[in-house]
Scaffold this active site. Structure first.
Site, PDB file in Angstrom:
ATOM      1  N   GLY A   3     -27.116 -24.661  34.077  1.00  0.00           N
ATOM      2  CA  GLY A   3     -26.571 -25.984  33.799  1.00  0.00           C
ATOM      3  C   GLY A   3     -25.322 -26.265  34.626  1.00  0.00           C
ATOM      4  O   GLY A   3     -25.288 -26.035  35.848  1.00  0.00           O
ATOM      5  N   TYR A   4     -24.277 -26.731  33.964  1.00  0.00           N
ATOM      6  CA  TYR A   4     -23.033 -27.067  34.652  1.00  0.00           C
ATOM      7  C   TYR A   4     -22.107 -25.852  34.833  1.00  0.00           C
ATOM      8  O   TYR A   4     -20.979 -26.007  35.297  1.00  0.00           O
ATOM      9  CB  TYR A   4     -22.292 -28.168  33.871  1.00  0.00           C
ATOM     10  CG  TYR A   4     -23.048 -29.485  33.790  1.00  0.00           C
ATOM     11  CD1 TYR A   4     -23.113 -30.340  34.881  1.00  0.00           C
ATOM     12  CD2 TYR A   4     -23.701 -29.879  32.623  1.00  0.00           C
ATOM     13  CE1 TYR A   4     -23.802 -31.556  34.812  1.00  0.00           C
ATOM     14  CE2 TYR A   4     -24.389 -31.083  32.534  1.00  0.00           C
ATOM     15  CZ  TYR A   4     -24.431 -31.920  33.631  1.00  0.00           C
ATOM     16  OH  TYR A   4     -25.101 -33.117  33.562  1.00  0.00           O
TER      17      TYR A   4
ATOM     18  N   LYS B  81     -17.787 -15.540  29.936  1.00  0.00           N
ATOM     19  CA  LYS B  81     -17.878 -16.962  29.578  1.00  0.00           C
ATOM     20  C   LYS B  81     -17.766 -17.161  28.069  1.00  0.00           C
ATOM     21  O   LYS B  81     -17.107 -18.090  27.590  1.00  0.00           O
ATOM     22  CB  LYS B  81     -19.211 -17.534  30.082  1.00  0.00           C
ATOM     23  CG  LYS B  81     -19.496 -18.932  29.563  1.00  0.00           C
ATOM     24  CD  LYS B  81     -20.871 -19.439  29.945  1.00  0.00           C
ATOM     25  CE  LYS B  81     -21.170 -20.760  29.271  1.00  0.00           C
ATOM     26  NZ  LYS B  81     -22.538 -21.241  29.495  1.00  0.00           N
TER      27      LYS B  81
ATOM     28  N   GLU C   4     -34.685 -35.585  21.876  1.00  0.00           N
ATOM     29  CA  GLU C   4     -33.301 -36.049  21.723  1.00  0.00           C
ATOM     30  C   GLU C   4     -33.324 -37.560  21.612  1.00  0.00           C
ATOM     31  O   GLU C   4     -33.751 -38.244  22.530  1.00  0.00           O
ATOM     32  CB  GLU C   4     -32.458 -35.648  22.936  1.00  0.00           C
ATOM     33  CG  GLU C   4     -32.145 -34.185  22.951  1.00  0.00           C
ATOM     34  CD  GLU C   4     -31.000 -33.805  23.909  1.00  0.00           C
ATOM     35  OE1 GLU C   4     -30.330 -34.703  24.442  1.00  0.00           O
ATOM     36  OE2 GLU C   4     -30.815 -32.594  24.098  1.00  0.00           O
TER      37      GLU C   4
ATOM     38  N   LYS D 299     -29.150 -20.353  26.782  1.00  0.00           N
ATOM     39  CA  LYS D 299     -28.267 -20.746  25.692  1.00  0.00           C
ATOM     40  C   LYS D 299     -28.455 -19.782  24.521  1.00  0.00           C
ATOM     41  O   LYS D 299     -27.487 -19.339  23.906  1.00  0.00           O
ATOM     42  CB  LYS D 299     -28.673 -22.159  25.263  1.00  0.00           C
ATOM     43  CG  LYS D 299     -27.551 -22.988  24.726  1.00  0.00           C
ATOM     44  CD  LYS D 299     -28.107 -24.208  24.024  1.00  0.00           C
ATOM     45  CE  LYS D 299     -27.774 -25.501  24.673  1.00  0.00           C
ATOM     46  NZ  LYS D 299     -28.104 -26.662  23.828  1.00  0.00           N
TER      47      LYS D 299
ATOM     48  N   ASP E 237     -26.252 -29.342  20.305  1.00  0.00           N
ATOM     49  CA  ASP E 237     -26.257 -30.381  21.329  1.00  0.00           C
ATOM     50  C   ASP E 237     -24.902 -30.348  22.038  1.00  0.00           C
ATOM     51  O   ASP E 237     -23.878 -30.200  21.384  1.00  0.00           O
ATOM     52  CB  ASP E 237     -26.511 -31.758  20.725  1.00  0.00           C
ATOM     53  CG  ASP E 237     -26.974 -32.697  21.813  1.00  0.00           C
ATOM     54  OD1 ASP E 237     -28.052 -32.460  22.376  1.00  0.00           O
ATOM     55  OD2 ASP E 237     -26.233 -33.650  22.148  1.00  0.00           O
TER      56      ASP E 237
ATOM     57  N   HIS F 224     -17.140 -23.651  24.645  1.00  0.00           N
ATOM     58  CA  HIS F 224     -17.293 -24.639  23.572  1.00  0.00           C
ATOM     59  C   HIS F 224     -18.261 -24.104  22.507  1.00  0.00           C
ATOM     60  O   HIS F 224     -18.071 -24.281  21.317  1.00  0.00           O
ATOM     61  CB  HIS F 224     -17.813 -25.947  24.178  1.00  0.00           C
ATOM     62  CG  HIS F 224     -19.019 -25.789  25.080  1.00  0.00           C
ATOM     63  ND1 HIS F 224     -19.083 -24.819  26.061  1.00  0.00           N
ATOM     64  CD2 HIS F 224     -20.209 -26.425  25.117  1.00  0.00           C
ATOM     65  CE1 HIS F 224     -20.254 -24.906  26.677  1.00  0.00           C
ATOM     66  NE2 HIS F 224     -20.953 -25.863  26.118  1.00  0.00           N
ATOM     67  N   ARG F 225     -19.278 -23.392  22.971  1.00  0.00           N
ATOM     68  CA  ARG F 225     -20.324 -22.837  22.087  1.00  0.00           C
ATOM     69  C   ARG F 225     -19.708 -21.788  21.157  1.00  0.00           C
ATOM     70  O   ARG F 225     -19.982 -21.750  19.963  1.00  0.00           O
ATOM     71  CB  ARG F 225     -21.394 -22.204  22.993  1.00  0.00           C
ATOM     72  CG  ARG F 225     -22.563 -21.566  22.307  1.00  0.00           C
ATOM     73  CD  ARG F 225     -23.738 -21.440  23.252  1.00  0.00           C
ATOM     74  NE  ARG F 225     -24.142 -22.748  23.728  1.00  0.00           N
ATOM     75  CZ  ARG F 225     -23.967 -23.179  24.986  1.00  0.00           C
ATOM     76  NH1 ARG F 225     -23.446 -22.387  25.921  1.00  0.00           N
ATOM     77  NH2 ARG F 225     -24.312 -24.399  25.326  1.00  0.00           N
TER      78      ARG F 225
ATOM     79  N   ASN G 197     -33.905 -23.729  25.622  1.00  0.00           N
ATOM     80  CA  ASN G 197     -33.054 -23.078  26.610  1.00  0.00           C
ATOM     81  C   ASN G 197     -32.758 -21.624  26.232  1.00  0.00           C
ATOM     82  O   ASN G 197     -31.915 -21.336  25.389  1.00  0.00           O
ATOM     83  CB  ASN G 197     -31.754 -23.897  26.694  1.00  0.00           C
ATOM     84  CG  ASN G 197     -30.847 -23.413  27.805  1.00  0.00           C
ATOM     85  OD1 ASN G 197     -30.896 -22.263  28.210  1.00  0.00           O
ATOM     86  ND2 ASN G 197     -29.991 -24.301  28.270  1.00  0.00           N
TER      87      ASN G 197
HETATM   88  P1  IMP Z   1     -28.120 -29.873  25.787  1.00  0.00           P
HETATM   89  O1  IMP Z   1     -27.461 -30.483  24.638  1.00  0.00           O
HETATM   90  O2  IMP Z   1     -28.422 -28.440  25.615  1.00  0.00           O
HETATM   91  O3  IMP Z   1     -29.300 -30.654  26.280  1.00  0.00           O
HETATM   92  O4  IMP Z   1     -27.024 -29.864  26.935  1.00  0.00           O
HETATM   93  C1  IMP Z   1     -26.742 -30.982  27.721  1.00  0.00           C
HETATM   94  C2  IMP Z   1     -26.612 -30.549  29.160  1.00  0.00           C
HETATM   95  O5  IMP Z   1     -25.450 -29.755  29.294  1.00  0.00           O
HETATM   96  C3  IMP Z   1     -27.785 -29.727  29.689  1.00  0.00           C
HETATM   97  O6  IMP Z   1     -28.041 -30.107  31.019  1.00  0.00           O
HETATM   98  C4  IMP Z   1     -27.270 -28.296  29.649  1.00  0.00           C
HETATM   99  O7  IMP Z   1     -27.832 -27.524  30.681  1.00  0.00           O
HETATM  100  C5  IMP Z   1     -25.782 -28.507  29.863  1.00  0.00           C
HETATM  101  N1  IMP Z   1     -25.025 -27.478  29.175  1.00  0.00           N
HETATM  102  C6  IMP Z   1     -24.894 -27.297  27.835  1.00  0.00           C
HETATM  103  N2  IMP Z   1     -24.133 -26.234  27.568  1.00  0.00           N
HETATM  104  C7  IMP Z   1     -23.790 -25.712  28.763  1.00  0.00           C
HETATM  105  C8  IMP Z   1     -23.041 -24.569  29.136  1.00  0.00           C
HETATM  106  O8  IMP Z   1     -22.549 -23.763  28.331  1.00  0.00           O
HETATM  107  N3  IMP Z   1     -22.912 -24.375  30.465  1.00  0.00           N
HETATM  108  C9  IMP Z   1     -23.451 -25.198  31.402  1.00  0.00           C
HETATM  109  N4  IMP Z   1     -24.165 -26.262  31.103  1.00  0.00           N
HETATM  110  C10 IMP Z   1     -24.342 -26.516  29.785  1.00  0.00           C
END
Ligand code: IMP
Length: 185
Positions: free
Chosen positions: A142-143, A163, A37, A13, A66, A168-169, A10
């Site tokens: 994403g969300y 943002k 995963e 990200k 994750d 959380h990041r 991503n």
């Molecule tokens: P993953 O761990 O990166 O696979 O994240 C799990 C899901 O949450 C994926 O669909 C990501 O697109 C979404 N996601 C993770 N972090 C964010 C964010 O900061 N904003 C929006 N969606 C997120």
């Protein structure tokens, strides 16, 4: 400046990781890796396994991340299945599941895993509380278009570059940067 490789598929990200870590004096490099995963109830376990496979492939200090979106009225769903749920029912599906529900509270969790030897994995967790919006906003990834962090009335998508001040990041990566500065340099 210290350099760390961030492994993910991503790129959006990565841009966030790059900017959050740069503010802490760490340069992030991107390695586009499709890390498997594992299926488990634990974000921690998923992050640990991702870190092991990223290190095995790259053989240099790495971080992986994750994440999960936990919606209270859905008993924490999609949680560790957030990635699959986003690909299948998406933001539309989450809004439909919340139709008629008064409680729209939710939280985002980030688990950052660091390793510089492939066997010792260090975990850093970040969380942000918030709510799920009524409508899907424009932009973001994403969300982002449906998550409104506590303290503002805009979604992550509408907050754009702001943002990173709420996410959380950022919470997880700041813990990582502090640990790295104290224990590793
Ligand atoms: P993953 O761990 O990166 O696979 O994240 C799990 C899901 O949450 C994926 O669909 C990501 O697109 C979404 N996601 C993770 N972090 C964010 C964010 O900061 N904003 C929006 N969606 C997120």
């Amino acid at each position: 400046m210290k350099a760390i490789t961030f492994a993910s598929t991503n790129q959006s990200k990565f841009y966030e990781v790059e900017s959050i870590l740069a503010a802490k004096g760490i340069r992030a490099e991107f390695a586009r890796l499709n890390l498997v995963e594992i299926q488990t109830d634990s974000l921690e376990q998923i992050a640990i396994e991702k870190a092991r496979s990223a290190y095995a492939l790259l053989q240099r200090p790495i971080i992986v991340e994750d994440d999960g979106l936990f919606v209270s009225a859905l008993f924490g769903f999609p949680g560790q299945y957030s990635s699959y749920v986003f690909k299948t029912i998406g933001n539309d599906g989450i809004l439909k599941l919340l139709e008629g529900k008064e409680d729209r509270s939710a939280s985002f969790r980030s688990l950052v895993a660091y390793s510089d030897d492939g066997s010792n994995i260090h975990l850093f967790e970040g969380r942000v509380a918030g709510t799920i919006s009524i409508k899907i906003a424009q932009g973001g990834w994403g969300y982002d278009p449906i998550f409104v962090p506590e303290g503002v009335s805009l979604t992550f998508a509408e907050l754009k570059s702001m943002k990173n001040g709420y996410s959380h990041r950022k919470n997880a990566l700041e813990k990582f940067a502090e640990w790295l500065a104290k224990d590793k340099i």
